[in-house]
Design an enzyme around this catalytic site. Structure first.
Site, PDB file in Angstrom:
ATOM      1  CD  GLU A 107       1.963   9.241  -4.607  1.00 30.75           C
ATOM      2  OE1 GLU A 107       1.116   8.408  -3.840  1.00 30.75           O
ATOM      3  OE2 GLU A 107       1.532   9.873  -5.574  1.00 30.75           O
ATOM      4  CB  ALA A 149       7.618   0.529  -2.348  1.00 30.66           C
ATOM      5  CG  PHE A 152       1.237   4.304  -4.302  1.00 26.50           C
ATOM      6  CD1 PHE A 152       0.838   3.262  -5.337  1.00 26.50           C
ATOM      7  CD2 PHE A 152       0.500   4.520  -3.140  1.00 26.50           C
ATOM      8  CE1 PHE A 152      -0.122   2.584  -5.007  1.00 26.50           C
ATOM      9  CE2 PHE A 152      -0.605   3.856  -3.164  1.00 26.50           C
ATOM     10  CZ  PHE A 152      -1.168   2.772  -3.777  1.00 26.50           C
ATOM     11  CG  HIS A 169      -1.364  -2.150  -3.535  1.00 27.93           C
ATOM     12  ND1 HIS A 169      -2.380  -1.945  -4.606  1.00 27.93           N
ATOM     13  CD2 HIS A 169      -1.756  -0.853  -2.766  1.00 27.93           C
ATOM     14  CE1 HIS A 169      -3.174  -0.885  -4.470  1.00 27.93           C
ATOM     15  NE2 HIS A 169      -2.761  -0.249  -3.357  1.00 27.93           N
TER      16      HIS A 169
END
Length: 658
Positions: free
Chosen positions: A397, A421, A423, A464
């Protein structure tokens, strides 16, 4: 030191010498000014001049270079006006950051230089994005980026090299191995014999170069750059050198063995090269004296210009204005047929139509190409736009957010999909420190949208299910969008992509396939900073966003006796607080519902703003309703208890009865 001038003209030989000498003489003057208190800090590159000058001299003027603290020679080679450098180091408006940042923490498009931030690693990934833009635009150019031996320990180094290798990006990764990361010696930084040994692990060629030998540096980089322009690929270069002064002047060099300093002093890149030029009769001592005299006069004249400039002036209006690049919002009204589609379809449509309108828009993310992303938002995009513009990325990322910034620097647009989101925490640094701060610091916008599939109520557990918008509304320089309906999602996403500023675009996963709405089929935009008034009533003001809007609507539908203004914020930064104020003036009561946990969230700031600015209209304490102060649990009964939707009605009734 072995020099050979074969294939290099006498003019170039002298230019290399003059650029190194000017760097050294400027440094010597800066050390005097530092002791006089006329500059605040100095990071010395004495002993390393051959690397900066050699690399910059081998590149074309239109090729980007991303230097660090000890690369004054890059700026000298690119002929950046000295008075601007001096003004920069004194925090004056004539510099490059209006006094907002110091040292070499700046960039300049005019000279194709992109400066560092103190978090050393991000510029490596930014170089990837700049090089990617060159390839996509068909430009046969190389990008050079510097780091130190200490910086190679950061994860950004791995991510950047891996991405460059996978994508065959023409990036020269230049490591200045000067023996120490501040006071930490290289034997405590890595275990390989040479840092160049890491190159084969990434499938890229690599070389170890004598960094104090200007001709070896120049010749090798020149040859590589020529070849990389016709055969794009990354190359890892390790320049062996030594830092003759402290990390910065305050730290000194007491941790360095004296014999080591003496050994490297004999390898001084300027003294040795000067002796070579005299021996080869390329230059004579009298000409050297003249060159030094000219440089001294130039330094003096430019210093006087910088000293004559007054202190930088500041105004609240000017400071706030420069946080964002000016955006001339152009409304494109919805027209044509409408169709009832899901939230996820609206996002996909908005993204697809933006790709059609912007040929310079690149999508990047994990599994977004042939697979279409985990939520199938980009399904079919590869067939329409090709893999050059719809790019699967490695799982990195941070490196991809940095690459998106590089695309923006080189005149393109980027949308990065976080698979979830949650991550984004792995890419947090470049979002909040690079994307958010660049325009304020040196006028470089970040034309980047980060898509953020977020939220709970889907049984996905702690990693998550987060709705982490408050991480970013706290950070000046970012815009944060959080639609609750398909129509808004499509129009706001189009605006986010048009906006040249960095936008965090939150998409609630639980709404993707559960919420339908009539949505225009054609392209349209919606403005930021305008909340939507969904219901009207005189008894209470309800403020919500995202999935919480639907929870509030369900409550009002179940209890028709409650007469409420229901406000959907739609965007959180900019925040339409005026609509909230107007409603509170009418109802006298305010309740804010958010999915995020309570402390430090959006509800807290709205409550504070209303208390500060509309206190006299309140007939009751403001209520905030939010999720529990825990991570998001997995089991359904635990998640139901965590989320605030079942507690909202009770809190609303309490407020109405106050």
């Amino acid at each position: 030191m072995n020099y050979t001038k074969k294939g290099i003209s006498n003019r170039t030989l002298v230019d290399l010498y003059t650029r190194m000498l000017k760097s050294r003489m400027i440094e010597e003057r800066m050390l005097v000014l530092l002791r006089q208190g006329k500059i605040s800090k100095w990071f010395s590159g004495m002993g390393q001049e051959a690397i900066s000058v050699g690399v910059a001299s081998a590149l074309l003027p239109e090729e980007y270079i991303l230097p660090m603290h000890r690369n004054l020679g890059v700026f000298i080679t690119r002929e950046v006006p000295l008075y601007r450098l001096f003004a920069q180091w004194q925090g004056k408006a004539g510099g490059f950051t209006k006094g907002r940042d110091r040292s070499f923490h700046f960039g300049t498009q005019e000279f194709k230089i992109v400066g560092m931030i103190s978090h050393l690693g991000p510029q490596l990934g930014v170089a990837d994005g700049i090089a990617l833009a060159e390839l996509l635009k068909g430009q046969k150019r190389v990008t050079a980026v510097f780091t130190g031996d200490g910086g190679t320990s950061e994860g950004d180094f791995h991510e950047a090299l891996n991405v460059a290798s996978v994508w065959d990006l023409p990036v020269l990764f230049c490591i200045e191995n000067n023996g120490y990361g501040l006071s930490t010696p290289t034997n405590e930084q890595y275990r390989c014999t040479h840092l160049a040994d890491r190159g084969p692990g990434y499938g890229m060629e690599s070389y170890t170069i004598e960094g104090n030998n200007i001709l070896e540096v120049y010749r090798k980089v020149n040859d590589l750059a020529k070849d990389m322009r016709s055969r794009p690929r990354p190359v890892l270069l390790e320049f062996e050198t030594f830092r003759m002064r402290g990390h910065e002047e305050a730290s000194g060099t007491k941790y360095v063995p004296e014999e080591l300093l003496e050994t490297w002093a004999q390898k001084d890149p300027i003294a040795n090269y000067e002796a070579f030029l005299i021996k080869e009769e390329v230059i004579d001592p009298s000409e050297i004296d003249r060159v030094k005299s000219d440089i001294e006069a130039e330094i003096g004249a430019h210093l006087r210009s910088a000293f004559d400039e007054g202190p930088v002036h500041s105004s609240e209006e000017g400071e706030l204005r420069d946080v964002y690049k000016a955006f001339d919002y152009r409304e494109v009204k919805a027209s044509g047929p409408v169709e009832k589609i899901r939230f996820v379809d609206a996002v996909s449509q908005g993204l697809f139509q933006s790709m059609q309108r912007h040929d310079d828009l690149v999508l990047m993310g994990q599994d977004i190409a042939e697979y279409g992303g985990v939520f199938k938002v980009t399904e079919g995009f590869v067939d329409a736009f090709g893999k050059e513009r719809v790019r699967n990325t490695p799982i990195c990322e941070s490196g991809i957010v940095e690459a998106a910034m590089g695309l923006s620097i080189n005149g393109m647009k980027a949308v990065v999909e976080m698979q979830f989101a949650d991550f984004v925490s792995s890419g947090f640094n470049p979002v909040v420190n690079y994307l958010a701060k660049s325009h304020y610091r040196w006028g470089q916008h970040a034309d980047v949208v980060v898509r953020m599939p977020c939220g709970g109520d889907v049984g996905a557990g702690p990693f998550h299910s987060q709705t982490n918008e408050a991480w970013f509304t706290k950070t000046p320089g970012l815009k944060v969008v959080y639609p609750a309906f398909p129509h808004d999602a499509k129009g706001l996403l189009a605006t986010a992509i048009n906006d040249p500023n960095p936008v965090l675009f939150f998409e609630h996963k639980a709404l993707y396939r559960s919420v339908y709405q009539e949505v225009p089929s054609d392209y349209y935009t919606l403005p930021f900073g305008q909340a939507a008034l969904l219901r009207e009533g005189n008894a209470v003001t309800i403020v919500a966003y995202g999935a919480a809007v639907h929870w509030a609507l369900a409550t009002l539908n179940d209890h028709a006796d409650i007469q409420a203004d229901l406000i959907d914020l739609r965007t959180l930064a900019p925040l339409d607080i005026e609509t909230v104020y107007s409603s509170v003036e009418k109802t006298g009561k305010l309740i804010i519902l958010q999915e995020d946990s309570l402390f430090g969230g959006i509800a807290s700031d709205i409550a504070a703003l209303v208390t500060e600015n509309r206190f006299e209209y309140l007939d009751a304490p403001i209520k905030r309703v939010a999720s529990l102060e825990t991570p998001v649990p997995f089991a359904k009964n635990l998640e139901d208890n965590y989320l605030p939707k079942h507690r909202f009605y009770k809190a609303l009734r309490e407020l109405l009865a106050y």
